[in-house]
Design a protein around this motif. Structure first.
Motif, PDB file in Angstrom:
ATOM      1  N   PHE A 146       0.831  -1.199   0.000  1.00  0.00           N
ATOM      2  CA  PHE A 146       0.000   0.000   0.000  1.00  0.00           C
ATOM      3  C   PHE A 146       0.873   1.260   0.000  1.00  0.00           C
ATOM      4  O   PHE A 146       0.580   2.234  -0.688  1.00  0.00           O
ATOM      5  N   ARG A 147       1.961   1.221   0.767  1.00  0.00           N
ATOM      6  CA  ARG A 147       2.881   2.361   0.865  1.00  0.00           C
ATOM      7  C   ARG A 147       3.866   2.420  -0.300  1.00  0.00           C
ATOM      8  O   ARG A 147       4.733   3.285  -0.343  1.00  0.00           O
ATOM      9  N   GLU A 148       3.745   1.455  -1.230  1.00  0.00           N
ATOM     10  CA  GLU A 148       4.596   1.368  -2.423  1.00  0.00           C
ATOM     11  C   GLU A 148       6.071   1.178  -2.071  1.00  0.00           C
ATOM     12  O   GLU A 148       6.971   1.668  -2.752  1.00  0.00           O
ATOM     13  N   LYS A 149       6.316   0.422  -1.005  1.00  0.00           N
ATOM     14  CA  LYS A 149       7.692   0.094  -0.591  1.00  0.00           C
ATOM     15  C   LYS A 149       8.143  -1.230  -1.187  1.00  0.00           C
ATOM     16  O   LYS A 149       9.321  -1.553  -1.167  1.00  0.00           O
ATOM     17  N   VAL A 150       7.181  -2.037  -1.644  1.00  0.00           N
ATOM     18  CA  VAL A 150       7.469  -3.317  -2.300  1.00  0.00           C
ATOM     19  C   VAL A 150       6.634  -3.385  -3.574  1.00  0.00           C
ATOM     20  O   VAL A 150       5.630  -2.683  -3.701  1.00  0.00           O
ATOM     21  N   PRO A 151       7.034  -4.231  -4.529  1.00  0.00           N
ATOM     22  CA  PRO A 151       6.303  -4.298  -5.808  1.00  0.00           C
ATOM     23  C   PRO A 151       4.829  -4.658  -5.618  1.00  0.00           C
ATOM     24  O   PRO A 151       4.505  -5.583  -4.876  1.00  0.00           O
ATOM     25  N   PRO A 152       3.936  -3.956  -6.305  1.00  0.00           N
ATOM     26  CA  PRO A 152       2.502  -4.176  -6.127  1.00  0.00           C
ATOM     27  C   PRO A 152       1.997  -5.507  -6.675  1.00  0.00           C
ATOM     28  O   PRO A 152       0.990  -6.020  -6.226  1.00  0.00           O
ATOM     29  N   GLY A 153       2.690  -6.112  -7.615  1.00  0.00           N
ATOM     30  CA  GLY A 153       2.193  -7.324  -8.254  1.00  0.00           C
ATOM     31  C   GLY A 153       2.463  -8.615  -7.513  1.00  0.00           C
ATOM     32  O   GLY A 153       1.964  -9.662  -7.902  1.00  0.00           O
ATOM     33  N   LEU A 154       3.226  -8.572  -6.442  1.00  0.00           N
ATOM     34  CA  LEU A 154       3.568  -9.802  -5.724  1.00  0.00           C
ATOM     35  C   LEU A 154       2.494 -10.175  -4.706  1.00  0.00           C
ATOM     36  O   LEU A 154       1.960  -9.313  -4.015  1.00  0.00           O
ATOM     37  N   TYR A 155       2.221 -11.456  -4.625  1.00  0.00           N
ATOM     38  CA  TYR A 155       1.255 -11.949  -3.640  1.00  0.00           C
ATOM     39  C   TYR A 155       1.839 -11.879  -2.238  1.00  0.00           C
ATOM     40  O   TYR A 155       3.040 -11.708  -2.055  1.00  0.00           O
ATOM     41  N   ASN A 156       0.980 -12.079  -1.243  1.00  0.00           N
ATOM     42  CA  ASN A 156       1.435 -12.031   0.145  1.00  0.00           C
ATOM     43  C   ASN A 156       1.704 -13.426   0.716  1.00  0.00           C
ATOM     44  O   ASN A 156       1.754 -13.605   1.911  1.00  0.00           O
ATOM     45  N   HIS A 157       1.900 -14.415  -0.150  1.00  0.00           N
ATOM     46  CA  HIS A 157       2.253 -15.756   0.311  1.00  0.00           C
ATOM     47  C   HIS A 157       3.708 -15.754   0.775  1.00  0.00           C
ATOM     48  O   HIS A 157       4.550 -15.047   0.211  1.00  0.00           O
ATOM     49  N   LEU A 158       3.998 -16.572   1.765  1.00  0.00           N
ATOM     50  CA  LEU A 158       5.362 -16.648   2.299  1.00  0.00           C
ATOM     51  C   LEU A 158       6.364 -16.994   1.194  1.00  0.00           C
ATOM     52  O   LEU A 158       7.468 -16.449   1.156  1.00  0.00           O
ATOM     53  N   LYS A 159       5.966 -17.860   0.302  1.00  0.00           N
ATOM     54  CA  LYS A 159       6.848 -18.248  -0.821  1.00  0.00           C
ATOM     55  C   LYS A 159       7.210 -17.033  -1.679  1.00  0.00           C
ATOM     56  O   LYS A 159       8.379 -16.819  -2.003  1.00  0.00           O
ATOM     57  N   ASP A 160       6.228 -16.243  -2.046  1.00  0.00           N
ATOM     58  CA  ASP A 160       6.470 -15.076  -2.902  1.00  0.00           C
ATOM     59  C   ASP A 160       7.333 -14.027  -2.199  1.00  0.00           C
ATOM     60  O   ASP A 160       8.238 -13.454  -2.809  1.00  0.00           O
ATOM     61  N   ILE A 161       7.045 -13.797  -0.923  1.00  0.00           N
ATOM     62  CA  ILE A 161       7.825 -12.812  -0.166  1.00  0.00           C
ATOM     63  C   ILE A 161       9.259 -13.313   0.003  1.00  0.00           C
ATOM     64  O   ILE A 161      10.214 -12.544  -0.149  1.00  0.00           O
ATOM     65  N   SER A 162       9.413 -14.600   0.281  1.00  0.00           N
ATOM     66  CA  SER A 162      10.753 -15.189   0.426  1.00  0.00           C
ATOM     67  C   SER A 162      11.551 -15.034  -0.861  1.00  0.00           C
ATOM     68  O   SER A 162      12.733 -14.668  -0.829  1.00  0.00           O
ATOM     69  N   GLU A 163      10.915 -15.337  -1.967  1.00  0.00           N
ATOM     70  CA  GLU A 163      11.606 -15.206  -3.256  1.00  0.00           C
ATOM     71  C   GLU A 163      11.997 -13.754  -3.523  1.00  0.00           C
ATOM     72  O   GLU A 163      13.090 -13.486  -4.025  1.00  0.00           O
TER      73      GLU A 163
END
Length: 182
Positions: free
Chosen positions: A135-152
């Protein structure tokens, strides 16, 4: 100086009222001067006379019940071991951190009675922090919030995920990165 408890579970399904809790992972951490010191790790399996599990859950967490039985303990022994770990490190009043911890807390509340429940009632969810940072645009907007996606995204090894202790370690690494983004 602050203590933090990282918690994760592996289960026989998604419904804490219906499915068996299979394993519990915890990491006691001391947070001091922007560093995280692991005090101790904990991992235990829960044994049942009759398991209530979904085939799909075992495919995700890769638990073989026959192998699980060899090292798992009774619910009473698991409850005692968890309480001993929590009280040994004085974690009953510390912050609990997890990735979607409401899921894990639901299974913990089924394991323990209200009076026995050893964890602090407040928690931080790395999944929600990720959503806030999107929301704060500190991380890419297209990535899911799954642990796998965040880890990658953070280049954290996810190859041995879906083991309660390994997921705690991954969540700890994710939490470190998220805290430093703010």
């Amino acid at each position: 100086m602050e203590k933090i408890l990282f918690l994760d579970t592996e289960t026989g399904g998604l419904d804490c009222k219906k499915h068996s809790l299979l394993t519990v992972g915890m990491i006691a951490v001391l947070y001091k001067n922007k560093s995280f010191e692991i005090l101790e790790e904990f991992h235990v399996g829960v044994k049942y006379e009759k398991y209530n599990i979904e085939k799909e859950a075992l495919e995700v967490n890769n638990i073989n019940i026959a192998e699980h039985e060899k090292t798992a303990f009774s619910k009473d022994d698991v409850k005692k071991a968890i309480k001993d770990f929590v009280f040994k490190h004085k974690l009953s009043e510390c912050l609990l951190v997890g990735h979607n911890p409401e899921f894990d807390i639901g299974f913990m509340k089924e394991l323990f009675s209200e009076k026995e429940y050893p964890f602090y009632r407040h928690y931080i969810d790395t999944k929600q922090i990720w959503c806030y940072l999107k929301f704060r645009e500190k991380v890419p907007p297209g990535l899911y919030n799954h642990l796998k996606d965040i880890s990658e995204y953070f280049e954290i090894d996810y190859s041995n995920a879906h083991n309660a202790l390994t997921d705690c370690k991954i969540t700890l690494e994710v939490f470190k990165r998220l805290v430093n983004l703010e």
